[in-house]
Design an enzyme around this catalytic site. Structure first.
Site, PDB file in Angstrom:
ATOM      1  N   TYR A 144       1.038  -0.965   0.049  1.00  0.00           N
ATOM      2  CA  TYR A 144      -0.175  -0.169  -0.202  1.00  0.00           C
ATOM      3  C   TYR A 144       0.626   1.510  -0.296  1.00  0.00           C
ATOM      4  O   TYR A 144       1.625   1.584   1.063  1.00  0.00           O
ATOM      5  CB  TYR A 144      -0.429  -0.169   1.362  1.00  0.00           C
ATOM      6  N   ASP A 239       9.522   2.255  -0.638  1.00  0.00           N
ATOM      7  CA  ASP A 239       8.601   2.624   0.254  1.00  0.00           C
ATOM      8  C   ASP A 239       8.689   2.640   1.832  1.00  0.00           C
ATOM      9  O   ASP A 239       8.620   0.874   2.924  1.00  0.00           O
ATOM     10  CB  ASP A 239       6.809   1.945  -0.545  1.00  0.00           C
ATOM     11  N   LYS A 267       5.239   8.946   8.482  1.00  0.00           N
ATOM     12  CA  LYS A 267       5.179   9.241   9.812  1.00  0.00           C
ATOM     13  C   LYS A 267       6.006   8.812  10.675  1.00  0.00           C
ATOM     14  O   LYS A 267       5.828  10.470  11.468  1.00  0.00           O
ATOM     15  CB  LYS A 267       4.747   7.419   9.708  1.00  0.00           C
TER      16      LYS A 267
HETATM   17  N1  HOZ Z   1      -2.803   3.896   5.796  1.00  0.00           N
HETATM   18  C1  HOZ Z   1      -2.776   3.779   8.123  1.00  0.00           C
HETATM   19  C2  HOZ Z   1      -3.330   1.790   7.463  1.00  0.00           C
HETATM   20  N2  HOZ Z   1      -2.043   1.886   7.238  1.00  0.00           N
HETATM   21  C3  HOZ Z   1      -3.992   4.330   8.165  1.00  0.00           C
HETATM   22  C4  HOZ Z   1      -4.130   5.022   8.682  1.00  0.00           C
HETATM   23  C5  HOZ Z   1      -5.200   6.210   9.091  1.00  0.00           C
HETATM   24  O1  HOZ Z   1      -6.770   5.790   9.178  1.00  0.00           O
HETATM   25  O2  HOZ Z   1      -4.689   7.078  10.231  1.00  0.00           O
END
Ligand code: HOZ
Length: 430
Positions: A144, A239, A267
């Site tokens: 992802y 990534d 992050k």
């Molecule tokens: N893309 C995030 C999980 N892999 C989720 C981010 C969120 O919902 O804060």
């Protein structure tokens, strides 16, 4: 456990926000229930608006490796806010964060700060296309990379959680140049490259899959894809939005000693505030505007508050023994959980790299997205609620990673293992 305030907050949020949440996986619908609305966090704990306390393993989906409301981060952000929240002009803070990133991440000679992981991957791919003059890209099934149109094909995270194969609203034409192959399968990459000679701009992947649970690369896999991409003039993009500064200070590329051409971050480098970044060799990054003609911009990019939180977090992580400490805590948790599934005769696959971990409810060995899809999500649902009721907060999805942070105590870990064991005892295989 009382949750009536969260329930009414959710009823109200659904009137104004799609699904009541601002990111799909926060919605508890796949585990059947309503999300808990969070009031505050401190250290390893979060507290919901009904006053319940949870040991938190979501950690804002990865960024909070120092825990919630770390005093250094709070002090630094407060001081930064008092000097102004955004200027739309350069600050020396941005250079300070960029310098830390360049010194830490082997593949990055120059870095551009953006606001999210999605922006980072979208921009890195644009640069790879500008640099190579090629259109096609290769991605991995189950990886992802944010909600970029042409990257949602066979994506992990919420796309997998909600059982979608891709996303609505993406014209077929937009995804025409995206080729998808399985993880841990270098042969599939060779075949794809041969069938698309001189047409592929880049291969993008999470070096450790972190949006389909946790799936580590086989020994030698990353080296082999490095060789194939190099031989064929394909830009290799890691990534590392999740793994950057998580599995090692220099990310997965340091952990496995395989250096890509470009890297995406997010992050942790924002310390809990919205930040993303992409970077790579100068030879490639010189294509980025205004030095080059690949355009990418952002009003809040390099925001002083976000950058301050990032600098403070990374400076804390640079201290000696930090990653050993994370390893110790996470291995104690993983071992405790593995012993509990064994004791209660539960079919389970445990996966962990450093402080990222996952328990899949499957008898299979999970080495790619198809393996992860064999997990019993109904059993996960029961496990999830059992833990929540016992004050343990994990992601409401079988496909989202668990994160251990530096502030998880032995007491937290023991309480988690004991709660998990009790929950698992009720799920025993018949
Ligand atoms: N893309 C995030 C999980 N892999 C989720 C981010 C969120 O919902 O804060």
């Amino acid at each position: 456990m009382q949750s009536s305030r969260s329930l009414s907050a959710w009823n109200k949020s659904q009137q104004y926000i799609p699904g009541g949440v601002n990111s799909p996986v926060r919605n508890f619908s796949k585990v059947e229930g309503h999300p808990r609305f969070i009031d505050r966090g401190q250290g390893s704990k979060i507290y919901d608006i009904d006053g319940n306390e949870y040991i938190d393993y979501v950690a804002s989906w990865g960024p909070l490796v120092l825990g919630h409301a770390h005093p250094d981060v709070v002090t630094a952000i407060s001081a930064a806010a008092s000097r102004g929240t955004s200027f739309g002009a350069p600050t020396t803070l941005e250079t300070e964060l960029a310098e830390i990133v360049v010194n830490a991440v082997p593949s990055i000679e120059k870095v551009r700060l953006v606001n999210s992981g999605t922006e980072a991957t979208m921009s890195a791919i644009r640069v790879a296309r500008g640099y190579t003059g090629r259109d096609k890209i290769v991605k991995i099934d189950g990886c992802y990379h944010g909600h970029v149109d042409y990257l949602l094909a066979k994506a992990g995270s919420g796309v997998a959680t909600f059982g979608l194969s891709d996303s609505g609203g993406v014209p077929e034409d937009f995804a025409r140049n995206t080729l998808t192959i399985p993880f841990n399968d270098p042969k599939a990459l060779r075949t794809t490259v041969e069938a698309n000679q001189d047409e592929i701009a880049c291969l993008i992947l999470e070096p450790i899959m972190g949006n389909m649970g946790i799936i580590p690369p086989h020994d030698g896999y990353l080296n082999e894809i490095r060789e194939i991409t190099e031989e064929n003039g394909i830009v290799l993009i890691f990534d590392e939005v999740i793994t950057g500064f998580r599995v090692a200070y220099g990310g997965a590329q340091t952990y496995f000693d395989v250096i890509p051409d470009m890297t995406c971050l997010g992050k942790i480098i924002g310390g809990g505030l919205p930040v993303g970044a992409y970077g790579g060799k100068h030879e490639i990054m010189k294509y980025v505007a205004p030095e080059g003609d690949v355009y990418q911009a952002g009003t809040l990019s390099g925001n002083p508050l976000a950058v301050t939180a990032g600098i403070t977090t990374l400076n804390n992580l640079a201290e000696q023994g930090v990653y050993e400490k994370l390893e110790e805590k996470a291995s104690a948790l993983a071992e405790g959980l593995a012993a509990a599934t064994k004791k209660h005769n539960i079919d389970a696959w445990h996966s962990r790299v450093g402080s990222m971990l996952m328990l899949y409810f499957t008898p299979e060995t999970v080495t790619n997205a198809d393996g992860a899809r064999t997990a019993d999500t109904d059993r996960f649902r029961q496990y999830f609620w059992g833990l929540l009721e016992n004050g343990i907060y994990i992601a409401p999805s079988q496909f989202e990673a668990g994160f251990v942070s530096l502030v998880h105590t032995d007491e937290d870990i023991n309480a988690t293992v004991n709660a998990a064991s009790e929950v698992l005892s009720k799920l025993q295989n018949s």
